[in-house]
Scaffold this motif. Structure first.
Motif, PDB file in Angstrom:
ATOM      1  N   ASN A  84      -1.604 -18.408   8.223  1.00 48.97           N
ATOM      2  CA  ASN A  84      -1.649 -16.955   8.053  1.00 48.97           C
ATOM      3  C   ASN A  84      -0.460 -16.473   7.219  1.00 48.97           C
ATOM      4  O   ASN A  84      -0.599 -15.665   6.297  1.00 48.97           O
ATOM      5  CB  ASN A  84      -1.641 -16.278   9.433  1.00 48.97           C
ATOM      6  N   GLU A  85       0.732 -17.009   7.517  1.00 46.93           N
ATOM      7  CA  GLU A  85       1.929 -16.611   6.767  1.00 46.93           C
ATOM      8  C   GLU A  85       1.831 -17.021   5.300  1.00 46.93           C
ATOM      9  O   GLU A  85       2.191 -16.261   4.404  1.00 46.93           O
ATOM     10  CB  GLU A  85       3.187 -17.217   7.408  1.00 46.93           C
ATOM     11  N   ARG A  86       1.318 -18.257   5.064  1.00 45.84           N
ATOM     12  CA  ARG A  86       1.172 -18.718   3.678  1.00 45.84           C
ATOM     13  C   ARG A  86       0.195 -17.823   2.918  1.00 45.84           C
ATOM     14  O   ARG A  86       0.426 -17.472   1.759  1.00 45.84           O
ATOM     15  CB  ARG A  86       0.672 -20.172   3.641  1.00 45.84           C
ATOM     16  N   MET A  87      -0.862 -17.427   3.605  1.00 46.24           N
ATOM     17  CA  MET A  87      -1.862 -16.567   2.982  1.00 46.24           C
ATOM     18  C   MET A  87      -1.242 -15.214   2.607  1.00 46.24           C
ATOM     19  O   MET A  87      -1.497 -14.671   1.538  1.00 46.24           O
ATOM     20  CB  MET A  87      -3.025 -16.367   3.956  1.00 46.24           C
ATOM     21  N   VAL A  88      -0.420 -14.700   3.514  1.00 46.36           N
ATOM     22  CA  VAL A  88       0.227 -13.405   3.266  1.00 46.36           C
ATOM     23  C   VAL A  88       1.173 -13.494   2.059  1.00 46.36           C
ATOM     24  O   VAL A  88       1.157 -12.635   1.174  1.00 46.36           O
ATOM     25  CB  VAL A  88       0.986 -12.937   4.532  1.00 46.36           C
ATOM     26  N   VAL A  89       1.959 -14.564   1.977  1.00 49.94           N
ATOM     27  CA  VAL A  89       2.899 -14.705   0.850  1.00 49.94           C
ATOM     28  C   VAL A  89       2.120 -14.837  -0.458  1.00 49.94           C
ATOM     29  O   VAL A  89       2.504 -14.281  -1.482  1.00 49.94           O
ATOM     30  CB  VAL A  89       3.845 -15.909   1.047  1.00 49.94           C
ATOM     31  N   ARG A  90       0.989 -15.576  -0.423  1.00 51.01           N
ATOM     32  CA  ARG A  90       0.159 -15.697  -1.641  1.00 51.01           C
ATOM     33  C   ARG A  90      -0.355 -14.332  -2.080  1.00 51.01           C
ATOM     34  O   ARG A  90      -0.398 -14.017  -3.262  1.00 51.01           O
ATOM     35  CB  ARG A  90      -1.027 -16.637  -1.389  1.00 51.01           C
ATOM     36  N   ARG A  91      -0.736 -13.521  -1.086  1.00 56.12           N
ATOM     37  CA  ARG A  91      -1.229 -12.176  -1.419  1.00 56.12           C
ATOM     38  C   ARG A  91      -0.105 -11.354  -2.062  1.00 56.12           C
ATOM     39  O   ARG A  91      -0.319 -10.661  -3.054  1.00 56.12           O
ATOM     40  CB  ARG A  91      -1.745 -11.507  -0.139  1.00 56.12           C
ATOM     41  N   TRP A  92       1.094 -11.433  -1.494  1.00 59.38           N
ATOM     42  CA  TRP A  92       2.230 -10.704  -2.084  1.00 59.38           C
ATOM     43  C   TRP A  92       2.445 -11.161  -3.511  1.00 59.38           C
ATOM     44  O   TRP A  92       2.728 -10.367  -4.396  1.00 59.38           O
ATOM     45  CB  TRP A  92       3.511 -10.949  -1.273  1.00 59.38           C
ATOM     46  N   ALA A  93       2.329 -12.486  -3.733  1.00 54.46           N
ATOM     47  CA  ALA A  93       2.541 -13.039  -5.076  1.00 54.46           C
ATOM     48  C   ALA A  93       1.472 -12.509  -6.032  1.00 54.46           C
ATOM     49  O   ALA A  93       1.774 -12.063  -7.141  1.00 54.46           O
ATOM     50  CB  ALA A  93       2.506 -14.556  -5.025  1.00 54.46           C
ATOM     51  N   ASP A  94       0.206 -12.541  -5.593  1.00 50.43           N
ATOM     52  CA  ASP A  94      -0.890 -12.070  -6.440  1.00 50.43           C
ATOM     53  C   ASP A  94      -0.731 -10.598  -6.792  1.00 50.43           C
ATOM     54  O   ASP A  94      -1.121 -10.159  -7.869  1.00 50.43           O
ATOM     55  CB  ASP A  94      -2.245 -12.265  -5.736  1.00 50.43           C
ATOM     56  N   ASP A  95      -0.178  -9.823  -5.855  1.00 50.78           N
ATOM     57  CA  ASP A  95      -0.024  -8.384  -6.077  1.00 50.78           C
ATOM     58  C   ASP A  95       1.277  -8.039  -6.797  1.00 50.78           C
ATOM     59  O   ASP A  95       1.571  -6.856  -7.006  1.00 50.78           O
ATOM     60  CB  ASP A  95      -0.090  -7.625  -4.741  1.00 50.78           C
ATOM     61  N   GLY A  96       2.078  -9.044  -7.136  1.00 47.02           N
ATOM     62  CA  GLY A  96       3.342  -8.788  -7.835  1.00 47.02           C
ATOM     63  C   GLY A  96       4.394  -8.135  -6.950  1.00 47.02           C
ATOM     64  O   GLY A  96       5.335  -7.529  -7.446  1.00 47.02           O
ATOM     65  N   LEU A  97       4.227  -8.237  -5.632  1.00 49.88           N
ATOM     66  CA  LEU A  97       5.207  -7.636  -4.710  1.00 49.88           C
ATOM     67  C   LEU A  97       6.443  -8.521  -4.579  1.00 49.88           C
ATOM     68  O   LEU A  97       7.513  -8.058  -4.175  1.00 49.88           O
ATOM     69  CB  LEU A  97       4.590  -7.423  -3.321  1.00 49.88           C
ATOM     70  N   VAL A  98       6.255  -9.816  -4.855  1.00 49.02           N
ATOM     71  CA  VAL A  98       7.379 -10.751  -4.842  1.00 49.02           C
ATOM     72  C   VAL A  98       7.331 -11.534  -6.156  1.00 49.02           C
ATOM     73  O   VAL A  98       6.309 -11.554  -6.838  1.00 49.02           O
ATOM     74  CB  VAL A  98       7.309 -11.736  -3.645  1.00 49.02           C
ATOM     75  N   GLU A  99       8.452 -12.153  -6.474  1.00 50.63           N
ATOM     76  CA  GLU A  99       8.537 -12.900  -7.726  1.00 50.63           C
ATOM     77  C   GLU A  99       8.470 -14.385  -7.410  1.00 50.63           C
ATOM     78  O   GLU A  99       9.367 -14.928  -6.769  1.00 50.63           O
ATOM     79  CB  GLU A  99       9.861 -12.539  -8.400  1.00 50.63           C
ATOM     80  N   VAL A 100       7.385 -15.052  -7.819  1.00 52.99           N
ATOM     81  CA  VAL A 100       7.212 -16.476  -7.536  1.00 52.99           C
ATOM     82  C   VAL A 100       7.707 -17.302  -8.718  1.00 52.99           C
ATOM     83  O   VAL A 100       7.363 -17.019  -9.867  1.00 52.99           O
ATOM     84  CB  VAL A 100       5.729 -16.800  -7.263  1.00 52.99           C
TER      85      VAL A 100
END
Ligand SMILES: [Zn+2]
Length: 381
Positions: A84-100
Motif C-alpha cells: 500500500n505504501e509503495r503504491m502511494v509513493v508511486r502515485r505521488w511520483a506520477d502526480d509530480g508531488l515528489v521528485e523521483v
C-alpha cells in the motif's frame, strides 16, 4: 486498520509538493522512512514522513505545512514498505508531488540551495559547508530525533533548532524566472503527455508548481530524466498569500495573474480556498461560500474583491485595533497595501504570507490525526 492507514497516507499526500512557492523544507524520503527510533516500529514506514511534517508544523507554528520530498527510485520497489505504501509513493511520483531520481546524489541540498529552504536530515554535512555555505547558518539544517510528544529538531553544523528560510540562490532566482519543458513524454515535473496538444496543456499548467531544474550538468536539466530542458518562456509573477484563523496560519496559497483565487466557506470550482473546516458555527453562518476573490494585477498588486452577502473589513498594516478597521462592503474592491489584511469575520484574515504570521501559542493540527486509531498506536516516547 488498513483503512485507517490509508486515511493517514491520504492526509500526508496533501503535505508533499514540488512547488517552490509552497514547500517549507526539503527531505530525502529514503532517509525519513527509516528513522526507526521515531516510533520503534517497522524498519521502514511512510508514516514517519507524517511525524516529521507534524514536527515541522509545530516548530513553524502553522497548519498545512508542506515539504519537498526527494525520492530515490529504488524506494518505489522497497520491500520494507507495505504494498500500500509503495503504491502511494508511486502515485505521488506520477502526480509530480515528489521528485523521483535514479541517483539522488546531493539533490536534496541543491533544491534547498536553489529555493533557500532548510533541510531536515540526519546525514553528515560537515564536509559540505564549503560547497553550500548556508549550511553553516542557524536553522538551515536540522535533524529530526525522538522527543516528548513527537520528533524534535536538533541542530547540525549551523546550530539552532527552529527551521529558518533563507534567500533563493542567484542560480535559483534565474532558474525560477523561466518555465521549463522536458522532452520526455509524460514527465510529471516539467510538462508531459505525448503529442502537440498534450504539450500545450503542460505549458498551461500552473507554472508556480514547476520544481527547480537541476544544474548538475551545468545546464537546466530534468532531475528525473536527465534530459536537457528547453526554455518555455517567462514564469508569470506570483504572490503567496496566507489564511490566519484564530491567530494560527492555517493555509498558504499561490496567486498568479492568470488564476484569481476565491476564499470562503466552500467556494465553487477548483482552486478555491475552503475555510469551512476551521470555522465555528457563528463564523460559518457569517462567511459566504465564496466570500472574497483575490486577483494579481499586472504591476504585482494584490486586489481583493468582496463577493459575500455580509461584507468584509480591511486591517490596515495588520492593525487589530477596532478603530482602524475599514469596512469593505459587498462587491467592492481594494488593493492591499503593505501589511494589510482582509478580515472575513473577526479572527479570520488573509494577507501576504510574509506579512501574515501565527500568534504562536496555538497548536497546529496533526496530519496524523486523520486516523485516531493509528495515532494511538504510536508509542509514547
Ligand atoms: Zn523530465
Amino acid at each position: 486498520m488498513r483503512f485507517e492507514i490509508s486515511k493517514v497516507l491520504d492526509a500526508i499526500e496533501g503535505r508533499v509538493c514540488t512547488d517552490p512557492a509552497l514547500a517549507r523544507a526539503v527531505v530525502d524520503l529514503a532517509e525519513v522512512i527509516r528513522w526507526q527510533n521515531l516510533d520503534g516500529g517497522r524498519p521502514a514506514s511512510l508514516l514517519r514522513l507524517g511525524m516529521v511534517i507534524d514536527a515541522l508544523s509545530r516548530q513553524i507554528g502553522e497548519d498545512s505545512v508542506q515539504v519537498y520530498a526527494i525520492v530515490h527510485r529504488a524506494l518505489l520497489s522497497d520491500a520494507d514498505l507495505t504494498s500500500n505504501e509503495r503504491m502511494v509513493v508511486r502515485r505521488w511520483a506520477d502526480d509530480g508531488l515528489v521528485e523521483v531520481l535514479d541517483q539522488p546524489g546531493d539533490r536534496m541540498l541543491e533544491v534547498a540551495d536553489l529555493l533557500g529552504l532548510p533541510v531536515l536530515t540526519r546525514a553528515r554535512l560537515d564536509g559540505l559547508v564549503g560547497r553550500y555555505p548556508w549550511l553553516g547558518q542557524a536553522g538551515r539544517a536540522l535533524a529530526p530525533v525522538p522527543g516528548a510528544g513527537g520528533p524534535v529538531f536538533i541542530a547540525h553544523v549551523g546550530g539552532g533548532q527552529d527551521p529558518s528560510t533563507g534567500s533563493r540562490s542567484p542560480a535559483g532566482v534565474k532558474l525560477l524566472s523561466r518555465k521549463w519543458r522536458c522532452p520526455e513524454p509524460g514527465c510529471a515535473l516539467f510538462g508531459g503527455g505525448g503529442g502537440a496538444f498534450a504539450d500545450l496543456a503542460a505549458i498551461d499548467r500552473v507554472p508556480s508548481e514547476q520544481p527547480p531544474p537541476t544544474l548538475r550538468t551545468g545546464a537546466p536539466t530534468c532531475p528525473r530524466h536527465g534530459s536537457r530542458l528547453s526554455d518555455a518562456g517567462p514564469r508569470p509573477r506570483s504572490e503567496v498569500l496566507a489564511v490566519r484563523i484564530g491567530g494560527l496560519v492555517r493555509k498558504r496559497f499561490v496567486l498568479t495573474e492568470a488564476d484569481p483565487v476565491a476564499v470562503g466557506r466552500a467556494p465553487d470550482g477548483p482552486g478555491g480556498v475552503q475555510l469551512g473546516q476551521w470555522l465555528n458555527d457563528e463564523a460559518r453562518r457569517w462567511i459566504s461560500r465564496s466570500h472574497v476573490r483575490f486577483d494579481l494585477g499586472r504591476g504585482g498588486e494584490v486586489v481583493v474583491t468582496d463577493t459575500s452577502t455580509n461584507g468584509s473589513g480591511i486591517r490596515p498594516g495588520g492593525s487589530m485595533a477596532e478603530t482602524d478597521r475599514i469596512p469593505l462592503p459587498p462587491q467592492q474592491s481594494r488593493t492591499l497595501g503593505e501589511g494589510d489584511l482582509i478580515e472575513l469575520y473577526p479572527g479570520v484574515q488573509v494577507g501576504r504570507a510574509a506579512e501574515t504570521t501565527s500568534d504562536a501559542t496555538y497548536a497546529p493540527n496533526s496530519v496524523m490525526a486523520e486516523a485516531p486509531t493509528m495515532a494511538m498506536r504510536l508509542p509514547r516516547p
